[in-house]
Enzyme design. Structure first.
Site, PDB file in Angstrom:
ATOM      1  N   ALA A   1       0.850  -1.208   0.000  1.00 20.14           N
ATOM      2  CA  ALA A   1       0.000   0.000   0.000  1.00 20.14           C
ATOM      3  C   ALA A   1       0.880   1.250   0.000  1.00 20.14           C
ATOM      4  O   ALA A   1       0.663   2.176  -0.789  1.00 20.14           O
ATOM      5  CB  ALA A   1      -0.914  -0.013   1.227  1.00 20.14           C
TER       6      ALA A   1
ATOM      7  N   PHE B   1       7.898  13.501  -1.663  1.00 17.69           N
ATOM      8  CA  PHE B   1       7.228  13.006  -0.456  1.00 17.69           C
ATOM      9  C   PHE B   1       8.235  12.894   0.682  1.00 17.69           C
ATOM     10  O   PHE B   1       9.421  12.674   0.473  1.00 17.69           O
ATOM     11  CB  PHE B   1       6.519  11.665  -0.687  1.00 17.69           C
ATOM     12  CG  PHE B   1       7.390  10.520  -1.158  1.00 17.69           C
ATOM     13  CD1 PHE B   1       8.236   9.850  -0.289  1.00 17.69           C
ATOM     14  CD2 PHE B   1       7.319  10.086  -2.474  1.00 17.69           C
ATOM     15  CE1 PHE B   1       9.010   8.777  -0.716  1.00 17.69           C
ATOM     16  CE2 PHE B   1       8.099   9.013  -2.923  1.00 17.69           C
ATOM     17  CZ  PHE B   1       8.947   8.367  -2.042  1.00 17.69           C
TER      18      PHE B   1
ATOM     19  N   CYS C   1       7.738   6.890   6.703  1.00 21.01           N
ATOM     20  CA  CYS C   1       7.454   5.531   6.224  1.00 21.01           C
ATOM     21  C   CYS C   1       7.625   5.259   4.729  1.00 21.01           C
ATOM     22  O   CYS C   1       8.095   4.177   4.378  1.00 21.01           O
ATOM     23  CB  CYS C   1       6.055   5.132   6.657  1.00 21.01           C
ATOM     24  SG  CYS C   1       5.970   4.953   8.442  1.00 21.01           S
TER      25      CYS C   1
ATOM     26  N   GLN D   1       9.639   6.122   2.242  1.00 19.12           N
ATOM     27  CA  GLN D   1      10.975   5.720   1.794  1.00 19.12           C
ATOM     28  C   GLN D   1      11.426   4.435   2.492  1.00 19.12           C
ATOM     29  O   GLN D   1      11.889   3.491   1.861  1.00 19.12           O
ATOM     30  CB  GLN D   1      11.957   6.860   2.064  1.00 19.12           C
ATOM     31  CG  GLN D   1      13.383   6.471   1.748  1.00 19.12           C
ATOM     32  CD  GLN D   1      14.305   7.657   1.802  1.00 19.12           C
ATOM     33  OE1 GLN D   1      14.028   8.694   1.215  1.00 19.12           O
ATOM     34  NE2 GLN D   1      15.417   7.524   2.482  1.00 19.12           N
TER      35      GLN D   1
ATOM     36  N   PHE E   1       6.791  17.492   7.338  1.00 23.09           N
ATOM     37  CA  PHE E   1       6.784  16.802   6.032  1.00 23.09           C
ATOM     38  C   PHE E   1       5.451  16.946   5.305  1.00 23.09           C
ATOM     39  O   PHE E   1       5.350  16.673   4.116  1.00 23.09           O
ATOM     40  CB  PHE E   1       7.198  15.339   6.176  1.00 23.09           C
ATOM     41  CG  PHE E   1       6.123  14.405   6.674  1.00 23.09           C
ATOM     42  CD1 PHE E   1       5.896  14.239   8.032  1.00 23.09           C
ATOM     43  CD2 PHE E   1       5.361  13.664   5.782  1.00 23.09           C
ATOM     44  CE1 PHE E   1       4.913  13.374   8.493  1.00 23.09           C
ATOM     45  CE2 PHE E   1       4.375  12.782   6.226  1.00 23.09           C
ATOM     46  CZ  PHE E   1       4.153  12.646   7.587  1.00 23.09           C
TER      47      PHE E   1
HETATM   48  N1  LIG Z   1       4.060   7.273  11.748  1.00 24.17           N
HETATM   49  C1  LIG Z   1       3.051   6.820  11.031  1.00 24.17           C
HETATM   50  O1  LIG Z   1       2.218   7.589  10.548  1.00 24.17           O
HETATM   51  C2  LIG Z   1       2.880   5.354  10.782  1.00 24.17           C
HETATM   52  C3  LIG Z   1       3.817   4.439  11.243  1.00 24.17           C
HETATM   53  N2  LIG Z   1       3.616   3.093  11.025  1.00 24.17           N
HETATM   54  C4  LIG Z   1       4.551   2.116  11.575  1.00 24.17           C
HETATM   55  O2  LIG Z   1       4.289   2.015  12.981  1.00 24.17           O
HETATM   56  C5  LIG Z   1       5.510   1.755  13.699  1.00 24.17           C
HETATM   57  C6  LIG Z   1       5.700   2.816  14.765  1.00 24.17           C
HETATM   58  O3  LIG Z   1       5.831   4.074  14.127  1.00 24.17           O
HETATM   59  P1  LIG Z   1       5.775   5.441  14.946  1.00 24.17           P
HETATM   60  O4  LIG Z   1       4.674   5.369  15.932  1.00 24.17           O
HETATM   61  O5  LIG Z   1       5.790   6.519  13.942  1.00 24.17           O
HETATM   62  O6  LIG Z   1       7.187   5.355  15.717  1.00 24.17           O
HETATM   63  P2  LIG Z   1       7.671   6.223  16.957  1.00 24.17           P
HETATM   64  O7  LIG Z   1       9.148   6.243  16.894  1.00 24.17           O
HETATM   65  O8  LIG Z   1       6.911   7.508  17.005  1.00 24.17           O
HETATM   66  O9  LIG Z   1       7.206   5.371  18.241  1.00 24.17           O
HETATM   67  C7  LIG Z   1       7.752   4.161  18.610  1.00 24.17           C
HETATM   68  C8  LIG Z   1       7.868   4.131  20.135  1.00 24.17           C
HETATM   69  O10 LIG Z   1       8.230   2.819  20.546  1.00 24.17           O
HETATM   70  C9  LIG Z   1       9.030   2.944  21.719  1.00 24.17           C
HETATM   71  N3  LIG Z   1       9.760   1.698  21.938  1.00 24.17           N
HETATM   72  C10 LIG Z   1      10.726   1.142  21.173  1.00 24.17           C
HETATM   73  N4  LIG Z   1      11.116  -0.030  21.693  1.00 24.17           N
HETATM   74  C11 LIG Z   1      10.393  -0.228  22.821  1.00 24.17           C
HETATM   75  C12 LIG Z   1      10.335  -1.270  23.801  1.00 24.17           C
HETATM   76  N5  LIG Z   1      11.099  -2.367  23.678  1.00 24.17           N
HETATM   77  N6  LIG Z   1       9.487  -1.139  24.832  1.00 24.17           N
HETATM   78  C13 LIG Z   1       8.692  -0.041  24.940  1.00 24.17           C
HETATM   79  N7  LIG Z   1       8.700   0.972  24.047  1.00 24.17           N
HETATM   80  C14 LIG Z   1       9.532   0.871  23.000  1.00 24.17           C
HETATM   81  C15 LIG Z   1       9.918   4.137  21.426  1.00 24.17           C
HETATM   82  O11 LIG Z   1      10.441   4.682  22.610  1.00 24.17           O
HETATM   83  C16 LIG Z   1       8.936   5.072  20.701  1.00 24.17           C
HETATM   84  O12 LIG Z   1       8.340   6.000  21.580  1.00 24.17           O
HETATM   85  C17 LIG Z   1       6.613   1.712  12.644  1.00 24.17           C
HETATM   86  O13 LIG Z   1       6.826   0.382  12.275  1.00 24.17           O
HETATM   87  C18 LIG Z   1       6.014   2.475  11.484  1.00 24.17           C
HETATM   88  O14 LIG Z   1       6.535   2.034  10.249  1.00 24.17           O
HETATM   89  C19 LIG Z   1       2.513   2.633  10.379  1.00 24.17           C
HETATM   90  C20 LIG Z   1       1.548   3.496   9.916  1.00 24.17           C
HETATM   91  C21 LIG Z   1       1.648   4.927  10.086  1.00 24.17           C
HETATM   92  O1  LIG Z   2       2.760   3.900   6.921  1.00 23.54           O
HETATM   93  C1  LIG Z   2       2.658   5.081   7.131  1.00 23.54           C
HETATM   94  O2  LIG Z   2       3.438   5.747   7.838  1.00 23.54           O
HETATM   95  C2  LIG Z   2       1.592   5.910   6.490  1.00 23.54           C
HETATM   96  O3  LIG Z   2       2.232   6.568   5.359  1.00 23.54           O
HETATM   97  C3  LIG Z   2       1.402   7.472   4.659  1.00 23.54           C
HETATM   98  O4  LIG Z   2       0.940   8.483   5.544  1.00 23.54           O
HETATM   99  P1  LIG Z   2       1.821   9.772   5.922  1.00 23.54           P
HETATM  100  O5  LIG Z   2       3.235   9.530   5.539  1.00 23.54           O
HETATM  101  O6  LIG Z   2       1.522  10.097   7.324  1.00 23.54           O
HETATM  102  O7  LIG Z   2       1.211  10.960   5.034  1.00 23.54           O
HETATM  103  P2  LIG Z   2       0.749  11.057   3.505  1.00 23.54           P
HETATM  104  O8  LIG Z   2      -0.485  11.853   3.447  1.00 23.54           O
HETATM  105  O9  LIG Z   2       0.733   9.743   2.842  1.00 23.54           O
HETATM  106  O10 LIG Z   2       1.907  11.948   2.871  1.00 23.54           O
HETATM  107  C4  LIG Z   2       3.216  11.432   2.690  1.00 23.54           C
HETATM  108  C5  LIG Z   2       4.036  12.436   1.886  1.00 23.54           C
HETATM  109  O11 LIG Z   2       3.580  12.495   0.536  1.00 23.54           O
HETATM  110  C6  LIG Z   2       3.308  13.832   0.166  1.00 23.54           C
HETATM  111  N1  LIG Z   2       2.209  13.822  -0.814  1.00 23.54           N
HETATM  112  C7  LIG Z   2       1.046  13.196  -0.538  1.00 23.54           C
HETATM  113  C8  LIG Z   2       0.025  13.160  -1.473  1.00 23.54           C
HETATM  114  C9  LIG Z   2       0.197  13.772  -2.712  1.00 23.54           C
HETATM  115  O12 LIG Z   2      -0.683  13.771  -3.615  1.00 23.54           O
HETATM  116  N2  LIG Z   2       1.377  14.397  -2.970  1.00 23.54           N
HETATM  117  C10 LIG Z   2       2.391  14.434  -2.044  1.00 23.54           C
HETATM  118  O13 LIG Z   2       3.456  15.003  -2.329  1.00 23.54           O
HETATM  119  C11 LIG Z   2       2.941  14.522   1.484  1.00 23.54           C
HETATM  120  O14 LIG Z   2       3.092  15.901   1.400  1.00 23.54           O
HETATM  121  C12 LIG Z   2       3.941  13.865   2.418  1.00 23.54           C
HETATM  122  O15 LIG Z   2       5.199  14.489   2.331  1.00 23.54           O
HETATM  123  C13 LIG Z   2       0.178   6.734   4.132  1.00 23.54           C
HETATM  124  O16 LIG Z   2      -0.697   7.667   3.489  1.00 23.54           O
HETATM  125  C14 LIG Z   2      -0.559   6.022   5.257  1.00 23.54           C
HETATM  126  O17 LIG Z   2      -1.641   5.258   4.727  1.00 23.54           O
HETATM  127  C15 LIG Z   2       0.417   5.103   5.999  1.00 23.54           C
HETATM  128  O18 LIG Z   2      -0.219   4.487   7.079  1.00 23.54           O
END
Ligand SMILES: NC(=O)C1=CN([C@@H]2O[C@H](COP(=O)(O)OP(=O)(O)OC[C@H]3O[C@@H](n4cnc5c(N)ncnc54)[C@H](O)[C@@H]3O)[C@@H](O)[C@H]2O)C=CC1
Ligand SMILES: O=C(O)[C@H]1O[C@H](OP(=O)(O)OP(=O)(O)OC[C@H]2O[C@@H](n3ccc(=O)[nH]c3=O)[C@H](O)[C@@H]2O)[C@H](O)[C@@H](O)[C@@H]1O
Length: 468
Positions: free
Chosen positions: A225, A274, A278, A280, A340
């Site tokens: 996705a 972008f 996530c 990249q 971002f």
């Molecule tokens: N940021 C996003 O929008 C999205 C992220 N993901 C995925 O979700 C996962 C988490 O991403 P984020 O929430 O952005 O990361 P984040 O870095 O914001 O949060 C992760 C947290 O886990 C904690 N942690 C690490 N190891 C630990 C342990 N052993 N025990 C307790 N706490 C621990 C860290 O201290 C940190 O606060 C990643 O795999 C990411 O790819 C999926 C969808 C959207």
């Molecule tokens: O796995 C993840 O972390 C998430 O990654 C993205 O979400 P996010 O990175 O939070 O934000 P997006 O809205 O996807 O934007 C990503 C980047 O693409 C850019 N973008 C987005 C849409 C577009 O049309 N053009 C564009 O340049 C945004 O400005 C941003 O820099 C996905 O949209 C989520 O579904 C996913 O859960």
């Protein structure tokens, strides 16, 4: 048989995903106790305060409505694990920085440490849910770790339940997701665990949106996705370069192409490239997976999406330099937006960072503004978290508290993030305070070009031919 009733949930990782996701579960399921644990005390303290550690529209209300009732934030990871019957593992899975697969593979160390902790602390059987984005087949290694370290009588069912929320719209996405995906082993206990988690989501998500599939399909669907979403952006950005060279307009092209119901209108906005933690990372992970599976052509295909993104960022930065008569040495450049994307304070992989670095290499003076990113965070980004000394950069960078202040005296204003407030700035006043010619570079195609031109600005936008 009635599905297993989940009564206590623990989420390991109080980050951008764990925090909002489990806060929404708590809000929607008052009968379930939800405890979000993290090793990072500062982060947990912030979750327990009035100043939450992440900015996300609507998050404050959700957290404040449930916190202290059935939603708790704690650093006591072991207690959280021990009490729960279902555990989300939502820890970070960044790209590996060293060792085998460095620069491509996911670093699963945090995930494995959390998994080990679950095995060591648990005295009752648990459902363990991969929430983090992981390479295909990670659930298998989690199961091996759990089974090898479990106490007698303790069993573990592992589910994959990847998260699809986007930052800036996380709460809206969680309240009304396009789909919830749950992967499980197709054994009776795997299917029972899957049914138990489905019941949790069914408290607010329509059943037809809860998709249940095999474990490996679920893991791979998450990478797929993100890869396909990012691919759309790289495709439109590649076309934006053709537009600039031909006189076509990328917004018009995107509109025309997106009207085809097979393509659809979303995610076709050309940009500076972008960013985010996530896209990249997950594509590079897919590239690594493809190479490991001896599929070099597949790896090359996905890698091109990231390469095009790098090209777009540097192409935009070069365009600024070229337009300013091939040098920006000593010139003041305002960068509007550091996050971002809009509506988040997250700066991970933000294009603004690459663009600012490019300008600093050209010896420009930078004036930066973002409505949600702290000065401290901007310095962490500019110094690559301390890897680059700050002293040589400091005289060339100022961080301002308003867009107007950042633009004062700037020879070029570069819009990198599409914050709504940039649309309604007092552009006439800004123009009055800029040397001539005054340039605006719209990296998000968000400003009213004609209006700015009428004021006197020379306007350069991604995906349209020059002509100011
Ligand atoms: N940021 C996003 O929008 C999205 C992220 N993901 C995925 O979700 C996962 C988490 O991403 P984020 O929430 O952005 O990361 P984040 O870095 O914001 O949060 C992760 C947290 O886990 C904690 N942690 C690490 N190891 C630990 C342990 N052993 N025990 C307790 N706490 C621990 C860290 O201290 C940190 O606060 C990643 O795999 C990411 O790819 C999926 C969808 C959207
Ligand atoms: O796995 C993840 O972390 C998430 O990654 C993205 O979400 P996010 O990175 O939070 O934000 P997006 O809205 O996807 O934007 C990503 C980047 O693409 C850019 N973008 C987005 C849409 C577009 O049309 N053009 C564009 O340049 C945004 O400005 C941003 O820099 C996905 O949209 C989520 O579904 C996913 O859960």
């Amino acid at each position: 048989m009635a599905p297993i009733q989940v009564k206590k949930i623990c989420c390991i990782g109080a980050g951008y995903v764990g925090g909002p996701t489990c806060a929404v579960i708590a809000a929607k399921c008052p009968h379930i106790q939800v405890t979000i644990v993290d090793l990072n005390k500062q982060r947990v303290d912030a979750w327990n305060s009035d100043n939450l550690p992440i900015y996300e529209p609507g998050l404050d209300e959700v957290v404040k409505g449930a916190r202290g009732k059935n939603l708790f934030f704690s650093t006591d990871v072991d207690k959280g694990i021990a009490e729960a019957d279902l555990i989300f593992v939502s820890v970070n899975t960044p790209t590996k920085k060293s060792g085998i697969g460095a620069g491509f593979a996911a670093d699963l160390n945090y995930l494995q440490l959390a998994t080990r902790r679950i095995a060591e602390v648990s005295t009752t059987s648990k459902i363990v849910v991969e929430k983090s984005t992981v390479p295909c087949k990670t659930a298998e290694s989690m199961r091996t770790i759990l089974e090898a370290n479990s106490k007698p009588g303790c069993t573990f069912d592992i589910l994959s339940n990847p998260e699809f929320l986007a930052e800036g719209t996380a709460i809206a996405d969680l309240f009304a997701p396009d789909r919830v995906l749950i992967g499980s082993l197709q054994t009776q206990s795997g299917l029972d665990a899957c049914a138990a988690l489905s019941e949790v989501y069914a408290n607010w998500v329509p059943r037809e949106r809860i998709l249940t599939v095999g474990l490996w399909s679920s893991e791979l669907s998450k990478l797929a996705a993100n890869a396909m979403l990012a691919q759309r952006i790289s495709s439109i950005n590649a076309l934006s370069a053709i537009c600039e060279a031909t006189g076509a307009n990328i917004d018009e092209v995107a509109f025309a192409v997106g009207k085809d119901s097979r393509v659809g209108p979303k995610f076709l906005k050309a940009s500076v490239g972008f960013g985010g933690s996530c896209f990249q990372k997950d594509i590079l992970n897919l590239v690594y997976l493809s190479e490991s599976l001896h599929l070099p052509e597949v790896a090359k295909y996905w890698k091109a999406v990231v390469e095009m993104n790098e090209h777009q960022k540097s192409r935009f930065a070069r365009k600024v330099v070229d337009t300013l008569f091939n040098t920006i040495t000593g010139k003041k450049i305002a960068i509007l937006g550091w996050a971002f994307k809009k509506d988040t304070g997250d700066t991970r992989e933000s294009p603004s960072i690459s663009i600012a670095n490019h300008f600093l290499n050209e010896k420009a003076r930078l004036s930066l503004y973002d409505p949600q990113v702290t000065e401290e965070q901007i310095w962490l980004d500019l110094t690559d978290y301390g890897a680059i000394p700050a002293e040589p950069i400091k005289p060339h960078v100022s961080i301002q508290q308003s867009a107007e202040e950042a633009c004062k005296g700037a020879e070029a204003i570069v819009v990198c993030t599409e914050w709504d407030e940039f649309k309604t700035l007092d552009w006439e006043k800004i123009y009055a305070n800029c040397p001539r010619p005054a340039f605006v570079f719209d990296g998000r195609l968000m400003l009213d070009r004609k209006k700015l031109q009428k004021i006197g600005f020379r306007v350069v936008t991604i995906g349209t031919a020059d002509g100011y």
